[in-house]
Design a protein around this motif. Sequence first.
Motif, PDB file in Angstrom:
ATOM      1  N   CYS A 190       0.684  -1.313  -0.001  1.00  0.00           N
ATOM      2  CA  CYS A 190       0.158  -0.311  -0.132  1.00  0.00           C
ATOM      3  C   CYS A 190       0.854   1.444  -0.211  1.00  0.00           C
ATOM      4  O   CYS A 190       0.852   1.994   0.207  1.00  0.00           O
ATOM      5  CB  CYS A 190      -0.858  -0.177   1.469  1.00  0.00           C
ATOM      6  SG  CYS A 190      -2.170  -1.337   1.276  1.00  0.00           S
ATOM      7  N   SER A 191       2.001   1.136  -1.281  1.00  0.00           N
ATOM      8  CA  SER A 191       3.078   2.154  -0.986  1.00  0.00           C
ATOM      9  C   SER A 191       3.080   2.925  -1.948  1.00  0.00           C
ATOM     10  O   SER A 191       2.708   2.563  -3.029  1.00  0.00           O
ATOM     11  CB  SER A 191       4.342   1.913  -0.570  1.00  0.00           C
ATOM     12  OG  SER A 191       4.412   0.928   0.723  1.00  0.00           O
ATOM     13  N   THR A 230      -1.419  -8.500   5.232  1.00  0.00           N
ATOM     14  CA  THR A 230      -0.238  -7.255   4.498  1.00  0.00           C
ATOM     15  C   THR A 230      -1.492  -6.459   4.563  1.00  0.00           C
ATOM     16  O   THR A 230      -1.170  -4.680   5.177  1.00  0.00           O
ATOM     17  CB  THR A 230      -0.376  -7.364   3.386  1.00  0.00           C
ATOM     18  OG1 THR A 230       0.575  -8.767   2.687  1.00  0.00           O
ATOM     19  CG2 THR A 230       0.180  -6.408   2.214  1.00  0.00           C
ATOM     20  N   GLY A 231      -3.407  -5.889   4.386  1.00  0.00           N
ATOM     21  CA  GLY A 231      -4.305  -5.372   4.656  1.00  0.00           C
ATOM     22  C   GLY A 231      -4.093  -4.574   6.262  1.00  0.00           C
ATOM     23  O   GLY A 231      -3.794  -3.773   6.235  1.00  0.00           O
ATOM     24  N   GLY A 232      -3.722  -5.553   7.179  1.00  0.00           N
ATOM     25  CA  GLY A 232      -3.462  -4.559   8.637  1.00  0.00           C
ATOM     26  C   GLY A 232      -2.025  -4.156   8.282  1.00  0.00           C
ATOM     27  O   GLY A 232      -1.601  -3.095   9.459  1.00  0.00           O
ATOM     28  N   PHE A 233      -1.121  -5.242   8.205  1.00  0.00           N
ATOM     29  CA  PHE A 233       0.005  -3.078   7.959  1.00  0.00           C
ATOM     30  C   PHE A 233      -0.781  -2.349   6.615  1.00  0.00           C
ATOM     31  O   PHE A 233       0.205  -1.718   7.914  1.00  0.00           O
ATOM     32  CB  PHE A 233       1.530  -3.987   6.860  1.00  0.00           C
ATOM     33  CG  PHE A 233       2.206  -3.374   6.652  1.00  0.00           C
ATOM     34  CD1 PHE A 233       3.603  -3.323   7.355  1.00  0.00           C
ATOM     35  CD2 PHE A 233       2.548  -2.372   5.815  1.00  0.00           C
ATOM     36  CE1 PHE A 233       4.170  -2.795   7.213  1.00  0.00           C
ATOM     37  CE2 PHE A 233       3.687  -1.104   5.598  1.00  0.00           C
ATOM     38  CZ  PHE A 233       4.455  -1.730   5.811  1.00  0.00           C
ATOM     39  N   CYS A 234      -1.443  -2.140   6.252  1.00  0.00           N
ATOM     40  CA  CYS A 234      -1.931  -1.466   5.173  1.00  0.00           C
ATOM     41  C   CYS A 234      -2.383  -0.285   6.613  1.00  0.00           C
ATOM     42  O   CYS A 234      -2.215   0.782   6.484  1.00  0.00           O
ATOM     43  CB  CYS A 234      -2.484  -1.182   4.232  1.00  0.00           C
ATOM     44  SG  CYS A 234      -0.630  -2.268   2.991  1.00  0.00           S
ATOM     45  N   ALA A 251      -5.642  -3.189  12.934  1.00  0.00           N
ATOM     46  CA  ALA A 251      -5.188  -4.253  12.196  1.00  0.00           C
ATOM     47  C   ALA A 251      -4.909  -5.482  12.822  1.00  0.00           C
ATOM     48  O   ALA A 251      -4.574  -5.890  14.095  1.00  0.00           O
ATOM     49  CB  ALA A 251      -3.145  -3.655  12.350  1.00  0.00           C
ATOM     50  N   LEU A 252      -5.724  -6.843  12.240  1.00  0.00           N
ATOM     51  CA  LEU A 252      -5.187  -8.208  12.150  1.00  0.00           C
ATOM     52  C   LEU A 252      -4.113  -8.704  12.126  1.00  0.00           C
ATOM     53  O   LEU A 252      -4.057  -9.298  10.685  1.00  0.00           O
ATOM     54  CB  LEU A 252      -6.143  -8.080  12.318  1.00  0.00           C
ATOM     55  CG  LEU A 252      -7.928  -7.593  12.629  1.00  0.00           C
ATOM     56  CD1 LEU A 252      -9.555  -8.652  12.138  1.00  0.00           C
ATOM     57  CD2 LEU A 252      -7.816  -7.107  13.857  1.00  0.00           C
ATOM     58  N   ASP A 253      -2.839  -9.236  13.095  1.00  0.00           N
ATOM     59  CA  ASP A 253      -2.287  -9.943  12.711  1.00  0.00           C
ATOM     60  C   ASP A 253      -1.670  -9.793  11.107  1.00  0.00           C
ATOM     61  O   ASP A 253      -1.213  -9.840  10.427  1.00  0.00           O
ATOM     62  CB  ASP A 253      -2.721 -11.388  11.481  1.00  0.00           C
ATOM     63  CG  ASP A 253      -3.283 -12.481  13.219  1.00  0.00           C
ATOM     64  OD1 ASP A 253      -2.880 -12.424  14.299  1.00  0.00           O
ATOM     65  OD2 ASP A 253      -3.948 -13.805  13.086  1.00  0.00           O
ATOM     66  N   SER A 274       7.043   2.023   6.181  1.00  0.00           N
ATOM     67  CA  SER A 274       7.211   0.714   7.491  1.00  0.00           C
ATOM     68  C   SER A 274       6.452   1.739   8.435  1.00  0.00           C
ATOM     69  O   SER A 274       6.820   3.208   9.526  1.00  0.00           O
ATOM     70  CB  SER A 274       8.426   0.555   8.238  1.00  0.00           C
ATOM     71  OG  SER A 274       8.986   1.515   8.677  1.00  0.00           O
ATOM     72  N   PRO A 275       5.576   1.554   8.969  1.00  0.00           N
ATOM     73  CA  PRO A 275       4.874   1.566  10.101  1.00  0.00           C
ATOM     74  C   PRO A 275       5.384   2.187  11.406  1.00  0.00           C
ATOM     75  O   PRO A 275       5.294   3.231  11.926  1.00  0.00           O
ATOM     76  CB  PRO A 275       3.987   0.113  10.671  1.00  0.00           C
ATOM     77  CG  PRO A 275       3.016   0.140   9.312  1.00  0.00           C
ATOM     78  CD  PRO A 275       4.519  -0.128   8.663  1.00  0.00           C
TER      79      PRO A 275
END
Length: 356
Positions: A190-191, A230-234, A251-253, A274-275
Motif C-alpha cells: 500500500c505504498s 498485509t492489509g493489517g500492515f496497511c 490491524a489484525l495479524d 514502515s509503520p
Amino acid sequence: MELTSTAFLVTLIAGTALVMLAALVLWNRIPGPGWVRWPARVLMIALCQLTAVAVIATWINGSYGLYSSWDDLLGTEDVQNSSAMTGPPPGRARFTLGADGTRSTYFRGPHSKLAGQVLVWTPPAYGAPGAGRTRFPVVMLLHGYPGSPRTWIDTGNMPDSLEQLVQLGAARPFILVIPEIYPGGVNTDCSNTPKRKVASWLAQDVPELVAKNFRTLREPKGWGLMGVSTGGFCATKLPLQYPKVFRAGAALDPDPLVGDPEVLSDPALRERNSPLWLVRHTKGGDVGLFLATSAQDKESPPQQLEAFGRAAAGSGVRVKTLVRPAGGHNFQTWAGMYPDALGWLSTQLPPPGDGR
C-alpha cells in the motif's frame, strides 16, 4: 461456481461420495481380462484420491483465504489487471448491486492513475425511512496478499459479522468499503513507488469516489480502516501517513511492521513506508491504532506489537493492542478478533448523524 463458495465445497463432497460408491459397486463388475480390469481399478482408486484431495484443499483454502477466485488460483487475475490499467474515471463509474447486497464498481483513479475494483456495502439503517439525510461512518476493509475484495465476503464473513455486532449494540452501523490493495496485480504494501501509487489510490481516489456516491461522514473524523495480514500492515501505516483522511486503523495479524524487503527492495523507501518508522516520526495528530495478533502467530509475533507500542510512546498516537492466546494466520482467527476491533473502531468514529 465461485472457488470459495459453500456450493462448490458441497458439490465436491457429493462428487467424492459418488466416486467412492461407484468404485465399491463396480470393483468386481468390470468385464474383460485382467489386463483390462486392473488398470480400470487403479483409475477408480486414483479418482477417489483426487476428489478427496480436492475436498481437503478447498476446505483449507476456504479456512485460510489462500486464493479468493479461480483467476487468483490460476494466475490469470494479475495478467488481466496489469493489462487493464484503464477504466472509467470517477465521474463515470457506475455501482452495480449484487445479490449479496454489495455494490461493485471498477474505475480509474485520477491521483494514482491506477484502476481497480471497489465494493461498497451500506447497513440497513442507511436505507431506513427518514434516514435520507443521515451520514454514516466508514470502515475500509483491506484484504491480504494474495487476495481480492471478494475475500472479505466469501471467506471473511462480511458484512454478516458486522450486522450481528450492530444488532448486539457492540458496533456502529458502518458503511463498508472494500477496495483492491494492489491494483494492477503488484503488491507494494500500500505504498507509493515510482511506478505505482497505491497509497494515493487508497487514501485519495477511493475515498473521493465513495464520498461522492454515498452519504459518508466527513474525513477524517468518520473514516477508519481494518485490515488483515498485509492489509493489517496497511491499516497501521495509512492513518499515520494520511491523518487528514483516516482517524483510526485496526490491524489484525499485521505483516512485519518494519516492511518486507521482498516487496520494497529499496531500503530507504521501505523504511519510510514502515509503520514503525512512521510512528517514531509522528508528533501529534488525532490518530488511533488497534493492533491484534495471537501468541501462536509466527508471521505476526506479539513482540512486534510491543515494539510498536514503545515506539509510539510520546507520539500522541493512541495505541491499543490485543494478543489472543491461540490462533493461526487465517480468517478463523481474525473473525474472533472482529468484536474487539470493530468495537474499538466504534469508540474512535462517531455515530451516524448530519455530518456537521
